[in-house]
Design a protein around this motif. Structure first.
Motif, PDB file in Angstrom:
ATOM      1  N   ALA A 102      46.134  42.881  35.269  1.00  0.00           N
ATOM      2  CA  ALA A 102      45.259  43.040  34.105  1.00  0.00           C
ATOM      3  C   ALA A 102      44.836  41.677  33.560  1.00  0.00           C
ATOM      4  O   ALA A 102      43.668  41.481  33.181  1.00  0.00           O
ATOM      5  CB  ALA A 102      45.971  43.848  33.022  1.00  0.00           C
ATOM      6  N   VAL A 103      45.765  40.718  33.540  1.00  0.00           N
ATOM      7  CA  VAL A 103      45.432  39.369  33.067  1.00  0.00           C
ATOM      8  C   VAL A 103      44.450  38.708  34.028  1.00  0.00           C
ATOM      9  O   VAL A 103      43.487  38.055  33.601  1.00  0.00           O
ATOM     10  CB  VAL A 103      46.708  38.509  32.924  1.00  0.00           C
ATOM     11  CG1 VAL A 103      46.343  37.066  32.598  1.00  0.00           C
ATOM     12  CG2 VAL A 103      47.608  39.084  31.840  1.00  0.00           C
ATOM     13  N   ALA A 104      44.669  38.879  35.336  1.00  0.00           N
ATOM     14  CA  ALA A 104      43.744  38.304  36.318  1.00  0.00           C
ATOM     15  C   ALA A 104      42.340  38.870  36.139  1.00  0.00           C
ATOM     16  O   ALA A 104      41.340  38.144  36.236  1.00  0.00           O
ATOM     17  CB  ALA A 104      44.251  38.576  37.735  1.00  0.00           C
ATOM     18  N   GLY A 105      42.250  40.178  35.854  1.00  0.00           N
ATOM     19  CA  GLY A 105      40.944  40.785  35.620  1.00  0.00           C
ATOM     20  C   GLY A 105      40.271  40.239  34.378  1.00  0.00           C
ATOM     21  O   GLY A 105      39.052  40.005  34.362  1.00  0.00           O
ATOM     22  N   THR A 106      41.054  40.009  33.329  1.00  0.00           N
ATOM     23  CA  THR A 106      40.497  39.443  32.096  1.00  0.00           C
ATOM     24  C   THR A 106      39.992  38.022  32.342  1.00  0.00           C
ATOM     25  O   THR A 106      38.923  37.636  31.863  1.00  0.00           O
ATOM     26  CB  THR A 106      41.563  39.449  30.990  1.00  0.00           C
ATOM     27  OG1 THR A 106      42.018  40.787  30.776  1.00  0.00           O
ATOM     28  CG2 THR A 106      40.995  38.903  29.690  1.00  0.00           C
ATOM     29  N   ARG A 107      40.769  37.246  33.098  1.00  0.00           N
ATOM     30  CA  ARG A 107      40.328  35.878  33.424  1.00  0.00           C
ATOM     31  C   ARG A 107      39.059  35.931  34.285  1.00  0.00           C
ATOM     32  O   ARG A 107      38.128  35.126  34.094  1.00  0.00           O
ATOM     33  CB  ARG A 107      41.441  35.143  34.158  1.00  0.00           C
ATOM     34  CG  ARG A 107      41.072  33.736  34.634  1.00  0.00           C
ATOM     35  CD  ARG A 107      40.849  32.775  33.481  1.00  0.00           C
ATOM     36  NE  ARG A 107      40.398  31.460  33.954  1.00  0.00           N
ATOM     37  CZ  ARG A 107      41.212  30.468  34.307  1.00  0.00           C
ATOM     38  NH1 ARG A 107      42.544  30.644  34.246  1.00  0.00           N
ATOM     39  NH2 ARG A 107      40.733  29.319  34.701  1.00  0.00           N
ATOM     40  N   ALA A 108      39.002  36.863  35.226  1.00  0.00           N
ATOM     41  CA  ALA A 108      37.810  36.995  36.066  1.00  0.00           C
ATOM     42  C   ALA A 108      36.584  37.339  35.234  1.00  0.00           C
ATOM     43  O   ALA A 108      35.500  36.778  35.438  1.00  0.00           O
ATOM     44  CB  ALA A 108      38.047  38.065  37.135  1.00  0.00           C
ATOM     45  N   ASP A 109      36.747  38.257  34.289  1.00  0.00           N
ATOM     46  CA  ASP A 109      35.625  38.610  33.414  1.00  0.00           C
ATOM     47  C   ASP A 109      35.130  37.389  32.645  1.00  0.00           C
ATOM     48  O   ASP A 109      33.919  37.180  32.485  1.00  0.00           O
ATOM     49  CB  ASP A 109      36.056  39.709  32.431  1.00  0.00           C
ATOM     50  CG  ASP A 109      36.307  41.046  33.106  1.00  0.00           C
ATOM     51  OD1 ASP A 109      35.836  41.245  34.241  1.00  0.00           O
ATOM     52  OD2 ASP A 109      36.981  41.896  32.491  1.00  0.00           O
TER      53      ASP A 109
END
Length: 339
Positions: free
Chosen positions: A49-56
């Motif tokens: 979930a954190v990786a997805g937030t950073r990607a966004d």
């Protein structure tokens, strides 16, 4: 916070606030801290979930290569785990970037996975909880339609558009959650309840580092199991729950799926044409289906513009019906026609 996982995930909201304030480097540092905390807890889903937030974040600031790497990292962290509420965001974000790069086949695969994950998340939702679901689902489907058209797959694009309309009707119809429950046999219902109880118990045990939660009566089988064993048991139980639910949904949709383009064409005579619209946030795709051809055209009309024109035309028609025959309905309908 007494719950280290909740504390780490709260940093995602802090990072969002920092980004909103233009503090991009601070937001990146906050997300890095959150990921380290979750990594120390062995929480791979939280890390994803954190990786997805950073990607966004990286996608919004224009670093598409870095964003793609974080989406891929998030998906790798989820391998072997069932977390559709996290997976669909990663797949949709990755699909956006692949689409922008012109990697059509890969984009189609990512967007299909996003659609499947969103549907898994939505299964069983009560009517009141579906408010945010249509927008996410609509974007995934609209992008899938556009990608399939780039690949020359007009029947596939039409099917994706039809399925999106069917799902939007589902989100607008009270009582459809009940249909899922009624479609289950008594044995399946018992198994579903047992899985829900087991998922709850395992989650509580992990939250309390493998110790029984205060006031919680645990079976002797679960007592004393190390955290790694508990996580593995939780993953297996979640997988079984999703599979059980998916089987029920498939049994429902076999009788309720929209007709294929081949079935529609077989019902048309030589003088009849079907016109179908797939309306997106940025533009609209028009499908024109006759007995022997399928044509798709994209027009630069977004959902907001088209909705305003339709509302205006409806208002003009309503006024005309109250004031008697006249021609004031012609201009708004002509504007719609000219689009």
């Amino acid at each position: 916070s007494d719950d280290p996982r909740a504390g780490a995930l709260t940093r995602l909201y802090l990072a969002a606030a920092q980004e909103e304030a233009g503090e991009i480097e601070e937001a990146r540092r906050t997300l890095a801290v959150a990921r380290r905390q979750l990594e120390s807890l062995g929480d791979r889903v939280g890390e994803a979930a954190v990786a997805g937030t950073r990607a966004d974040l990286e996608a919004r600031v224009g670093d598409l290569a870095l964003a793609a790497s974080y989406y891929q990292l998030g998906l790798q962290l989820l391998e072997g785990r069932v977390a559709p509420q996290v997976e669909w965001r990663l797949q949709l974000g990755h699909g956006r970037i692949l689409q922008r790069r012109g990697a059509w086949q890969e984009a189609a695969g990512a967007l299909r996975s996003a659609v499947v994950a969103i549907e898994s998340t939505a299964v069983g939702l009560p009517f009141e909880a579906r408010g945010a679901f249509p927008a996410d689902y609509a974007e995934s489907h609209q992008r899938l339609v556009e990608v399939l058209l780039e690949l020359g797959d007009r029947p596939g694009a039409f099917a994706a558009s039809a399925q999106a309309r069917a799902r939007r009707r589902w989100t607008a119809t009270p009582g459809t959650r009940t249909a899922v429950v009624h479609a289950e046999t008594a044995g399946a219902q018992d198994r579903r309840r047992d899985l829900v109880r087991r998922i709850g118990a395992l989650t509580r045990r992990l939250r309390w580092d493998g110790l029984p939660a205060p006031g919680l009566r645990e079976s002797s089988v679960e007592a004393g199991r190390p955290p790694d064993d508990l996580r593995a048991a939780l993953a297996r139980t979640q997988t079984e729950y999703v599979q059980l639910t998916a089987d029920v949904v498939r049994s429902l949709e076999r009788g309720a799926s929209p007709p294929s383009i081949r079935e529609i064409r077989s019902l048309l005579d030589s003088g009849t044409t079907l016109v179908s619209y797939s309306v997106g946030e940025a533009r609209t795709t028009v499908f024109v289906v006759s007995r022997d051809t399928v044509v798709a055209r994209r027009i630069d009309v977004d959902r907001g513009t088209l909705g305003s024109l339709v509302d205006f035309a409806r208002g003009a028609l309503g006024v005309g019906s109250r004031t008697g025959p006249g021609t004031r309905w012609r201009p708004p309908l002509r504007r719609l026609h000219d689009i």
